[in-house]
Design a protein around this motif. Structure first.
Motif, mmCIF file in Angstrom:
data_model
loop_
_atom_site.group_PDB
_atom_site.id
_atom_site.type_symbol
_atom_site.label_atom_id
_atom_site.label_comp_id
_atom_site.label_asym_id
_atom_site.label_seq_id
_atom_site.Cartn_x
_atom_site.Cartn_y
_atom_site.Cartn_z
ATOM 1 N N MET A 6 0.841 -1.194 0.000
ATOM 2 C CA MET A 6 0.000 0.000 0.000
ATOM 3 C C MET A 6 0.877 1.245 0.000
ATOM 4 N N SER A 7 0.482 2.240 -0.785
ATOM 5 C CA SER A 7 1.236 3.477 -0.842
ATOM 6 C C SER A 7 1.218 4.168 0.510
ATOM 7 N N ALA A 8 2.364 4.827 0.843
ATOM 8 C CA ALA A 8 2.422 5.550 2.108
ATOM 9 C C ALA A 8 1.428 6.698 2.123
ATOM 10 N N GLN A 9 1.115 7.249 0.961
ATOM 11 C CA GLN A 9 0.169 8.360 0.888
ATOM 12 C C GLN A 9 -0.772 8.151 -0.292
ATOM 13 N N PRO A 10 -1.894 7.481 -0.092
ATOM 14 C CA PRO A 10 -2.829 7.259 -1.202
ATOM 15 C C PRO A 10 -3.418 8.573 -1.703
ATOM 16 N N GLN A 11 -3.647 8.639 -2.987
ATOM 17 C CA GLN A 11 -4.293 9.808 -3.570
ATOM 18 C C GLN A 11 -5.811 9.728 -3.454
ATOM 19 N N LEU A 12 -6.333 8.506 -3.403
ATOM 20 C CA LEU A 12 -7.772 8.270 -3.355
ATOM 21 C C LEU A 12 -8.105 7.342 -2.193
ATOM 22 N N SER A 13 -9.158 7.674 -1.452
ATOM 23 C CA SER A 13 -9.665 6.803 -0.395
ATOM 24 C C SER A 13 -11.097 6.413 -0.754
ATOM 25 N N VAL A 14 -11.359 5.117 -0.800
ATOM 26 C CA VAL A 14 -12.706 4.620 -1.077
ATOM 27 C C VAL A 14 -13.357 4.308 0.268
ATOM 28 N N VAL A 15 -14.397 5.046 0.615
ATOM 29 C CA VAL A 15 -15.067 4.910 1.899
ATOM 30 C C VAL A 15 -16.378 4.151 1.698
ATOM 31 N N VAL A 16 -16.548 3.086 2.472
ATOM 32 C CA VAL A 16 -17.737 2.240 2.340
ATOM 33 C C VAL A 16 -18.369 2.038 3.715
ATOM 34 N N PRO A 17 -19.545 2.629 3.976
ATOM 35 C CA PRO A 17 -20.242 2.374 5.238
ATOM 36 C C PRO A 17 -21.000 1.051 5.148
ATOM 37 N N VAL A 18 -20.944 0.254 6.205
ATOM 38 C CA VAL A 18 -21.646 -1.034 6.191
ATOM 39 C C VAL A 18 -22.331 -1.294 7.522
ATOM 40 N N PHE A 19 -23.496 -1.916 7.428
ATOM 41 C CA PHE A 19 -24.214 -2.383 8.605
ATOM 42 C C PHE A 19 -24.886 -3.712 8.245
ATOM 43 N N ASN A 20 -24.428 -4.777 8.874
ATOM 44 C CA ASN A 20 -24.959 -6.124 8.621
ATOM 45 C C ASN A 20 -24.909 -6.492 7.131
ATOM 46 N N GLU A 21 -23.712 -6.439 6.561
ATOM 47 C CA GLU A 21 -23.505 -6.774 5.146
ATOM 48 C C GLU A 21 -22.462 -7.882 5.017
ATOM 49 N N GLN A 22 -22.509 -8.850 5.916
ATOM 50 C CA GLN A 22 -21.523 -9.927 5.942
ATOM 51 C C GLN A 22 -21.381 -10.618 4.587
ATOM 52 N N GLY A 23 -22.483 -10.852 3.907
ATOM 53 C CA GLY A 23 -22.439 -11.586 2.647
ATOM 54 C C GLY A 23 -21.967 -10.776 1.458
ATOM 55 N N ASN A 24 -21.814 -9.460 1.611
ATOM 56 C CA ASN A 24 -21.467 -8.604 0.470
ATOM 57 C C ASN A 24 -20.053 -8.036 0.515
ATOM 58 N N VAL A 25 -19.428 -7.983 1.706
ATOM 59 C CA VAL A 25 -18.193 -7.205 1.817
ATOM 60 C C VAL A 25 -17.028 -7.804 1.041
ATOM 61 N N ALA A 26 -16.894 -9.116 1.018
ATOM 62 C CA ALA A 26 -15.737 -9.717 0.340
ATOM 63 C C ALA A 26 -15.771 -9.437 -1.152
ATOM 64 N N THR A 27 -16.918 -9.652 -1.769
ATOM 65 C CA THR A 27 -17.040 -9.380 -3.205
ATOM 66 C C THR A 27 -16.766 -7.923 -3.501
ATOM 67 N N LEU A 28 -17.303 -7.030 -2.671
ATOM 68 C CA LEU A 28 -17.132 -5.606 -2.906
ATOM 69 C C LEU A 28 -15.670 -5.188 -2.782
ATOM 70 N N VAL A 29 -14.984 -5.677 -1.778
ATOM 71 C CA VAL A 29 -13.560 -5.337 -1.600
ATOM 72 C C VAL A 29 -12.761 -5.770 -2.828
ATOM 73 N N HIS A 30 -12.966 -6.996 -3.283
ATOM 74 C CA HIS A 30 -12.195 -7.491 -4.432
ATOM 75 C C HIS A 30 -12.557 -6.743 -5.722
ATOM 76 N N GLU A 31 -13.802 -6.307 -5.847
ATOM 77 C CA GLU A 31 -14.192 -5.513 -7.024
ATOM 78 C C GLU A 31 -13.536 -4.139 -7.000
ATOM 79 N N ILE A 32 -13.427 -3.537 -5.834
ATOM 80 C CA ILE A 32 -12.748 -2.241 -5.731
ATOM 81 C C ILE A 32 -11.281 -2.378 -6.119
ATOM 82 N N VAL A 33 -10.634 -3.414 -5.618
ATOM 83 C CA VAL A 33 -9.230 -3.659 -5.954
ATOM 84 C C VAL A 33 -9.074 -3.855 -7.464
ATOM 85 N N ALA A 34 -9.950 -4.649 -8.062
ATOM 86 C CA ALA A 34 -9.862 -4.905 -9.504
ATOM 87 C C ALA A 34 -10.044 -3.629 -10.313
#
Length: 241
Positions: free
Chosen positions: A1-29
């Motif tokens: 990870m860069s010491a100083q990212p230019q972009l921060s992706v902020v994702v609020p979650v509440f009871n989204e256990q089944g969705n977070v893994a897919t979403l994280v990997h899609e953001i990375v891709a």
């Protein structure tokens, strides 16, 4: 990870256990190789396995950071606390239910790179909603009323896909549900905003945390409050001499 990212992706979650893994990997891709970035998930005191799932993902995704609310505070507070924790000068937001498509983030970044310097918000516009008929109908009327009262020239403020300057956002007045009025609030602060057509997907797992009635009840009070803020607002630019 860069010491100083230019972009921060902020994702609020509440009871989204089944969705977070897919979403994280899609953001990375969508973002690896585009520009230095980080991902900040804000868990709004979930009662399921959301937090455990995110902690497990940190071992796989070095860009991922996790912030946890100690008490349930709502989506606007989660977004604001995520922005405050973020290190990037620009913030992208996505809803945690997976209906926003991370593949749209490069499109918003491209719009930013060609826009005027005083354009501080690029708001996603869900031109093809993948929600129930009643939810689409309620949103259509709510958007029409909002545009008439606030004159924000924005077809869709409920889309979680947004890109904005961190400093400009933190300078806005904060109140519960303020994330639904970002175009009007940015314009009140003297900045330009742009709506960008984006993809919208059916929810993957879990259930919506809102219904049409509770949206309508809080929306009436919020609209009156934002209209008052706009009427009472005054922008004064300064320069050092």
């Amino acid at each position: 990870m860069s010491a100083q990212p230019q972009l921060s992706v902020v994702v609020p979650v509440f009871n989204e256990q089944g969705n977070v893994a897919t979403l994280v990997h899609e953001i990375v891709a969508a973002l690896r190789g585009a520009e230095p970035f980080e991902i900040v998930f804000v868990d709004d005191c979930s009662s399921d396995g959301t937090l455990a799932a995110l902690q497990a993902l940190k071992a796989q995704v070095p860009e991922l950071r996790v912030v946890r609310h100690l008490a349930n505070a709502g989506q606007s507070s989660a977004i604001r606390n995520g922005v405050k924790a973020a290190r990037g000068a620009w913030i992208a937001t996505l809803d945690g239910d997976g209906q926003n498509d991370p593949a749209d983030l490069p499109k918003l970044l491209a719009q930013r790179d060609t826009a005027a310097p005083d354009t501080k918000l690029f708001a996603g516009w869900r031109v093809d909603r993948r929600d129930s008929g009643s939810k689409r109908w309620a949103s259509k009327w709510a958007n029409a009323i909002r545009r008439r009262l606030l004159h924000d020239d924005t077809p869709d403020t409920g889309c979680g896909t947004k890109l904005f300057e961190r400093e400009a956002f933190l300078d806005l007045p904060f109140f519960n549900h303020m994330h639904r009025y970002l175009p009007a609030l940015m314009q009140r602060a003297g900045w330009k905003t742009v709506s960008v057509p984006v993809n919208h997907r059916p929810r993957g797992t879990g259930v919506s945390k809102y219904n049409n009635l509770n949206r309508a009840l809080v929306g009436i009070a919020d609209l009156r409050g934002v209209a008052w803020l706009i009427k009472r607002g005054k922008v004064t630019r300064t320069e050092e001499v």
